[in-house]
Motif scaffolding. Sequence first.
Motif, PDB file in Angstrom:
ATOM      1  N   ILE A 259       0.855  -1.188   0.000  1.00 21.41           N
ATOM      2  CA  ILE A 259       0.000   0.000   0.000  1.00 21.41           C
ATOM      3  C   ILE A 259       0.888   1.235   0.000  1.00 21.41           C
ATOM      4  O   ILE A 259       1.807   1.343   0.813  1.00 21.41           O
ATOM      5  CB  ILE A 259      -0.936   0.031   1.222  1.00 21.41           C
ATOM      6  CG1 ILE A 259      -1.909  -1.153   1.195  1.00 21.41           C
ATOM      7  CG2 ILE A 259      -1.702   1.349   1.292  1.00 21.41           C
ATOM      8  CD1 ILE A 259      -2.703  -1.303   2.479  1.00 21.41           C
ATOM      9  N   THR A 260       0.612   2.165  -0.912  1.00 21.70           N
ATOM     10  CA  THR A 260       1.341   3.433  -0.955  1.00 21.70           C
ATOM     11  C   THR A 260       0.373   4.573  -0.687  1.00 21.70           C
ATOM     12  O   THR A 260      -0.573   4.767  -1.450  1.00 21.70           O
ATOM     13  CB  THR A 260       2.009   3.651  -2.322  1.00 21.70           C
ATOM     14  OG1 THR A 260       2.901   2.564  -2.596  1.00 21.70           O
ATOM     15  CG2 THR A 260       2.795   4.959  -2.336  1.00 21.70           C
ATOM     16  N   PRO A 261       0.561   5.312   0.397  1.00 23.07           N
ATOM     17  CA  PRO A 261      -0.320   6.455   0.650  1.00 23.07           C
ATOM     18  C   PRO A 261      -0.279   7.438  -0.523  1.00 23.07           C
ATOM     19  O   PRO A 261       0.781   7.690  -1.102  1.00 23.07           O
ATOM     20  CB  PRO A 261       0.265   7.089   1.915  1.00 23.07           C
ATOM     21  CG  PRO A 261       1.022   5.973   2.580  1.00 23.07           C
ATOM     22  CD  PRO A 261       1.568   5.150   1.461  1.00 23.07           C
ATOM     23  N   GLY A 262      -1.444   7.979  -0.866  1.00 22.95           N
ATOM     24  CA  GLY A 262      -1.545   8.911  -1.981  1.00 22.95           C
ATOM     25  C   GLY A 262      -2.204  10.210  -1.575  1.00 22.95           C
ATOM     26  O   GLY A 262      -3.246  10.194  -0.907  1.00 22.95           O
TER      27      GLY A 262
ATOM     28  N   THR B 276       8.899  11.516   0.594  1.00 22.73           N
ATOM     29  CA  THR B 276       8.561  10.551   1.641  1.00 22.73           C
ATOM     30  C   THR B 276       8.095   9.211   1.082  1.00 22.73           C
ATOM     31  O   THR B 276       7.736   8.313   1.839  1.00 22.73           O
ATOM     32  CB  THR B 276       7.461  11.101   2.568  1.00 22.73           C
ATOM     33  OG1 THR B 276       6.329  11.489   1.797  1.00 22.73           O
ATOM     34  CG2 THR B 276       7.968  12.285   3.369  1.00 22.73           C
ATOM     35  N   GLY B 277       8.091   9.070  -0.242  1.00 24.16           N
ATOM     36  CA  GLY B 277       7.710   7.806  -0.857  1.00 24.16           C
ATOM     37  C   GLY B 277       6.229   7.667  -1.141  1.00 24.16           C
ATOM     38  O   GLY B 277       5.769   6.593  -1.556  1.00 24.16           O
ATOM     39  N   MET B 278       5.466   8.727  -0.951  1.00 25.64           N
ATOM     40  CA  MET B 278       4.032   8.692  -1.231  1.00 25.64           C
ATOM     41  C   MET B 278       3.769   9.010  -2.701  1.00 25.64           C
ATOM     42  O   MET B 278       4.613   9.551  -3.404  1.00 25.64           O
ATOM     43  CB  MET B 278       3.282   9.713  -0.357  1.00 25.64           C
ATOM     44  CG  MET B 278       3.362   9.471   1.131  1.00 25.64           C
ATOM     45  SD  MET B 278       2.299  10.655   2.021  1.00 25.64           S
ATOM     46  CE  MET B 278       2.788  10.308   3.715  1.00 25.64           C
ATOM     47  N   GLU B 279       2.561   8.690  -3.129  1.00 28.01           N
ATOM     48  CA  GLU B 279       2.105   9.080  -4.459  1.00 28.01           C
ATOM     49  C   GLU B 279       1.549  10.504  -4.390  1.00 28.01           C
ATOM     50  O   GLU B 279       0.814  10.845  -3.460  1.00 28.01           O
ATOM     51  CB  GLU B 279       1.018   8.138  -4.964  1.00 28.01           C
ATOM     52  CG  GLU B 279       1.478   6.706  -5.193  1.00 28.01           C
ATOM     53  CD  GLU B 279       2.298   6.555  -6.463  1.00 28.01           C
ATOM     54  OE1 GLU B 279       2.483   7.559  -7.193  1.00 28.01           O
ATOM     55  OE2 GLU B 279       2.761   5.437  -6.727  1.00 28.01           O
ATOM     56  N   SER B 280       1.913  11.315  -5.368  1.00 32.58           N
ATOM     57  CA  SER B 280       1.429  12.693  -5.429  1.00 32.58           C
ATOM     58  C   SER B 280       0.623  12.884  -6.702  1.00 32.58           C
ATOM     59  O   SER B 280       1.114  12.635  -7.801  1.00 32.58           O
ATOM     60  CB  SER B 280       2.610  13.673  -5.405  1.00 32.58           C
ATOM     61  OG  SER B 280       2.170  15.010  -5.574  1.00 32.58           O
ATOM     62  N   PHE B 281      -0.628  13.325  -6.529  1.00 24.68           N
ATOM     63  CA  PHE B 281      -1.515  13.565  -7.666  1.00 24.68           C
ATOM     64  C   PHE B 281      -1.891  15.048  -7.654  1.00 24.68           C
ATOM     65  O   PHE B 281      -2.666  15.484  -6.801  1.00 24.68           O
ATOM     66  CB  PHE B 281      -2.772  12.709  -7.571  1.00 24.68           C
ATOM     67  CG  PHE B 281      -2.509  11.244  -7.353  1.00 24.68           C
ATOM     68  CD1 PHE B 281      -2.154  10.421  -8.410  1.00 24.68           C
ATOM     69  CD2 PHE B 281      -2.609  10.679  -6.084  1.00 24.68           C
ATOM     70  CE1 PHE B 281      -1.915   9.069  -8.227  1.00 24.68           C
ATOM     71  CE2 PHE B 281      -2.370   9.337  -5.875  1.00 24.68           C
ATOM     72  CZ  PHE B 281      -2.014   8.517  -6.952  1.00 24.68           C
TER      73      PHE B 281
ATOM     74  N   VAL C 212      -6.102   7.310  -3.774  1.00 20.46           N
ATOM     75  CA  VAL C 212      -6.047   8.616  -3.123  1.00 20.46           C
ATOM     76  C   VAL C 212      -6.543   8.483  -1.689  1.00 20.46           C
ATOM     77  O   VAL C 212      -7.705   8.142  -1.450  1.00 20.46           O
ATOM     78  CB  VAL C 212      -6.894   9.657  -3.884  1.00 20.46           C
ATOM     79  CG1 VAL C 212      -6.953  10.977  -3.109  1.00 20.46           C
ATOM     80  CG2 VAL C 212      -6.328   9.889  -5.277  1.00 20.46           C
ATOM     81  N   HIS C 213      -5.661   8.746  -0.730  1.00 23.41           N
ATOM     82  CA  HIS C 213      -6.029   8.636   0.684  1.00 23.41           C
ATOM     83  C   HIS C 213      -6.226  10.000   1.334  1.00 23.41           C
ATOM     84  O   HIS C 213      -6.848  10.101   2.388  1.00 23.41           O
ATOM     85  CB  HIS C 213      -4.953   7.842   1.435  1.00 23.41           C
ATOM     86  CG  HIS C 213      -4.714   6.491   0.859  1.00 23.41           C
ATOM     87  ND1 HIS C 213      -3.696   6.228  -0.029  1.00 23.41           N
ATOM     88  CD2 HIS C 213      -5.399   5.326   1.013  1.00 23.41           C
ATOM     89  CE1 HIS C 213      -3.741   4.949  -0.383  1.00 23.41           C
ATOM     90  NE2 HIS C 213      -4.763   4.393   0.220  1.00 23.41           N
ATOM     91  N   GLY C 214      -5.675  11.037   0.699  1.00 20.00           N
ATOM     92  CA  GLY C 214      -5.831  12.389   1.211  1.00 20.00           C
ATOM     93  C   GLY C 214      -6.128  13.352   0.080  1.00 20.00           C
ATOM     94  O   GLY C 214      -5.565  13.233  -1.008  1.00 20.00           O
ATOM     95  N   ILE C 215      -7.036  14.296   0.338  1.00 19.33           N
ATOM     96  CA  ILE C 215      -7.410  15.307  -0.655  1.00 19.33           C
ATOM     97  C   ILE C 215      -7.251  16.688  -0.027  1.00 19.33           C
ATOM     98  O   ILE C 215      -7.742  16.944   1.078  1.00 19.33           O
ATOM     99  CB  ILE C 215      -8.874  15.131  -1.121  1.00 19.33           C
ATOM    100  CG1 ILE C 215      -9.088  13.746  -1.719  1.00 19.33           C
ATOM    101  CG2 ILE C 215      -9.253  16.220  -2.125  1.00 19.33           C
ATOM    102  CD1 ILE C 215     -10.550  13.425  -1.963  1.00 19.33           C
TER     103      ILE C 215
END
Length: 297
Positions: free
Chosen positions: A33-36, A62-67, A93-96
Amino acid sequence: MTDATLIDGNAFSAGLRDRIRAQVHTLRETRRITPGLAVVLVGEDPASQVYVRSKHKRTVETGMESFVHTLPADTPEDELLTLIAGLNRDPQVHGILVQLPLPRHIDAQKVIEAIDPAKDVDGFHPVNVGRLAAGGEALVPCTPYGSLLLLKDRLGDLSGLEAVVIGRSNIVGKPMAQLLLQENCTVTIAHSRTRDLPAVVRRADIVVAAVGKPEMVRGDWLKPGCTVIDVGINRVAKPAPEEGTRLVGDVAFAEAVTVAGAITPVPGGVGPMTIACLLRNTLVACARQNRLPLDAI
């Protein structure tokens, strides 16, 4: 009395990002799982563009996905709400975060309320506001939470200390007061209508200045040895004969540093904590959405 200890937000935030990076690595290696984090920018406000670029950079580090979603300033409100609905449904996407301010034709509160509270990493949704006020599990606004981390790192147990928060905004003042109450402080929220504001501030062991007025809080307002968290970031003209501008806080630093026991500088104090806590909220949101335990960060 010697000058106050400077509270180094750059150093603390770097350590926090290191801890986040380690936990992101663990999630990726053990759970796949990669936080996004999705950031939405509407328009071409120069300051907002800088913030979004910085958030993207730190997220990737930090190794997260950035959209990053960049929309023109004339984007209809319905189109923005449709984008948010899609991000709410997207499992990657875990954070907006919708970068504020928005163009005038868009209702910012409607946009905030359209974000899934579980993905509301700004902590502005009424559900998270209510949970924080009730002492429940909430995603907490980043700047107040970062300020609290700096206070606890400096002072340890805050229980019983008297705190004055100057400013009553939904973004900093009110959530800051709630966080301090949870730490068992005695809290006063002061503002533009407070009578004899200097006398109120002079009682405080902890002063959090978040009013957006350059150098409003003077050194003689402060109780000797108090801890000052200066949230303000104001650009003002340099004193003559110098040209250009400089950044100052809401506290008259040169005066305050001779009275306080500890103080955050501007820049380099609270500012770096905001993005670090945004990344923390994204990691926390990811863990909660996947019903996973998370080490304290």
